[in-house]
Design a protein around this motif. Sequence first.
Motif, PDB file in Angstrom:
ATOM      1  N   SER A   1      -5.961  -2.683  -6.895  1.00  0.00           N
ATOM      2  CA  SER A   1      -6.551  -3.327  -5.713  1.00  0.00           C
ATOM      3  C   SER A   1      -5.808  -4.605  -5.347  1.00  0.00           C
ATOM      4  O   SER A   1      -5.598  -4.890  -4.160  1.00  0.00           O
ATOM      5  CB  SER A   1      -8.029  -3.640  -5.961  1.00  0.00           C
ATOM      6  N   ARG A   2      -5.399  -5.376  -6.353  1.00  0.00           N
ATOM      7  CA  ARG A   2      -4.622  -6.582  -6.066  1.00  0.00           C
ATOM      8  C   ARG A   2      -3.311  -6.218  -5.376  1.00  0.00           C
ATOM      9  O   ARG A   2      -2.882  -6.893  -4.433  1.00  0.00           O
ATOM     10  CB  ARG A   2      -4.352  -7.363  -7.360  1.00  0.00           C
ATOM     11  N   ALA A   3      -2.677  -5.144  -5.839  1.00  0.00           N
ATOM     12  CA  ALA A   3      -1.419  -4.713  -5.219  1.00  0.00           C
ATOM     13  C   ALA A   3      -1.644  -4.193  -3.803  1.00  0.00           C
ATOM     14  O   ALA A   3      -0.817  -4.427  -2.910  1.00  0.00           O
ATOM     15  CB  ALA A   3      -0.765  -3.636  -6.091  1.00  0.00           C
ATOM     16  N   ILE A   4      -2.758  -3.499  -3.586  1.00  0.00           N
ATOM     17  CA  ILE A   4      -3.075  -3.013  -2.235  1.00  0.00           C
ATOM     18  C   ILE A   4      -3.263  -4.179  -1.271  1.00  0.00           C
ATOM     19  O   ILE A   4      -2.773  -4.166  -0.143  1.00  0.00           O
ATOM     20  CB  ILE A   4      -4.335  -2.127  -2.269  1.00  0.00           C
ATOM     21  N   ARG A   5      -3.980  -5.214  -1.728  1.00  0.00           N
ATOM     22  CA  ARG A   5      -4.270  -6.359  -0.853  1.00  0.00           C
ATOM     23  C   ARG A   5      -3.001  -7.130  -0.478  1.00  0.00           C
ATOM     24  O   ARG A   5      -2.977  -7.841   0.527  1.00  0.00           O
ATOM     25  CB  ARG A   5      -5.292  -7.292  -1.509  1.00  0.00           C
ATOM     26  N   GLU A   6      -1.954  -6.994  -1.289  1.00  0.00           N
ATOM     27  CA  GLU A   6      -0.698  -7.675  -0.990  1.00  0.00           C
ATOM     28  C   GLU A   6       0.071  -7.004   0.138  1.00  0.00           C
ATOM     29  O   GLU A   6       0.976  -7.609   0.720  1.00  0.00           O
ATOM     30  CB  GLU A   6       0.175  -7.739  -2.250  1.00  0.00           C
ATOM     31  N   THR A   7      -0.271  -5.752   0.434  1.00  0.00           N
ATOM     32  CA  THR A   7       0.409  -5.057   1.534  1.00  0.00           C
ATOM     33  C   THR A   7      -0.261  -5.415   2.856  1.00  0.00           C
ATOM     34  O   THR A   7      -1.390  -5.902   2.892  1.00  0.00           O
ATOM     35  CB  THR A   7       0.347  -3.526   1.354  1.00  0.00           C
ATOM     36  N   LYS A   8       0.433  -5.119   3.932  1.00  0.00           N
ATOM     37  CA  LYS A   8      -0.122  -5.363   5.269  1.00  0.00           C
ATOM     38  C   LYS A   8      -0.509  -4.058   5.957  1.00  0.00           C
ATOM     39  O   LYS A   8      -1.014  -4.071   7.081  1.00  0.00           O
ATOM     40  CB  LYS A   8       0.901  -6.105   6.135  1.00  0.00           C
TER      41      LYS A   8
END
Length: 347
Positions: free
Chosen positions: A22-29
């Motif tokens: 989820s942290r990695a997903i939130r880093e994407t736009k």
Amino acid sequence: MTRKILTVVGARPQFIKAAAVSRAIRETKVLSEVMVHTGQHFDANMSDVFFDELSIPKPQYQLDVSGGGHGDMTGRMLISIEPILVAEKPDWVIVYGDTNSTLAGSLAASKLHIPVAHVEAGLRSFNRRMPEEINRLVTDHLSGLHFCPTRTAVANLAAEGVVKGVHHVGDVMYDATLFAIERSEESSTILSDLGLRSKQYGLATVHRAENTDEPNQLRVIVEFLQECARVRPLVLPLHPRTRQAASSMRLSLNGILVIDPIGYFDMAKLLHHAAEIYTDSGGLQKEAYFHRVHCTTLRDETEWTETITHGWNRLWKGPERLNRVDIDEYGEGNAAHKIVKLLDASM
């Protein structure tokens, strides 16, 4: 255009793995996430605390499905997940590990022709008496993307004819452990709270149905842990299922330091400073290695065979290897970013 991922979780290990992704997903736009919590782990100490500590966004859907037999629980999850998928129309559904929540999420999505991505794909104990083994097998054969933590997992899938969409990404639990070690050293007071000293105690967990639902098996395990506790203090965060089973058997846990289930950072601190781990949890076997603590697995087999061959783990009735060798298959702590990159590329 933003694409949507729907994540299905329900048990403690899944919260930890999902937090890293989820942290990695939130880093994407370009990716958004909808989280569904089935409620499989309903105890606040085994659920809510992980969302708070790991900064996971609160699930948009809380299904409160817990208890009952495997068919009953999985069926109720299916009934609840299906209308959510119809309403949300995600591009992918992510499931984790091998629980009933994993199976229900993958079944519901595949029947609606929504592609499934399985994190921790390809693991096998080769014991089909374990419900987790059935959940793994079915989920892998329904999934379009298989995120494998080890090369052995890749080989297991190939042996079953699954070769498309298979990726060795490393282990998201390693990502989570690196995150937790620093945080737990800063924030957790569990050692002083329990009067423990680093490397002078053992840590145990027991929760699998194969151990808790068989009175003779649970009794033998408890007696084994009591023997271990005579060597050094032994801490046992007691799973609700195990507490209920021990109570119904009137099984004494004398000699063991029994505590309530604890949060992730407290558990990370206990793991990091323990002298030995005793567990029937698949996830904790790996976490023990990540903290470089030897583990004794309270089962007759393990899906994490490399922890045995590299000397960091042993089956409780089996021999111990004296030489300990680092395991390079688990990656460098960036599995979550690899997973998100592959998901993005598949849409």
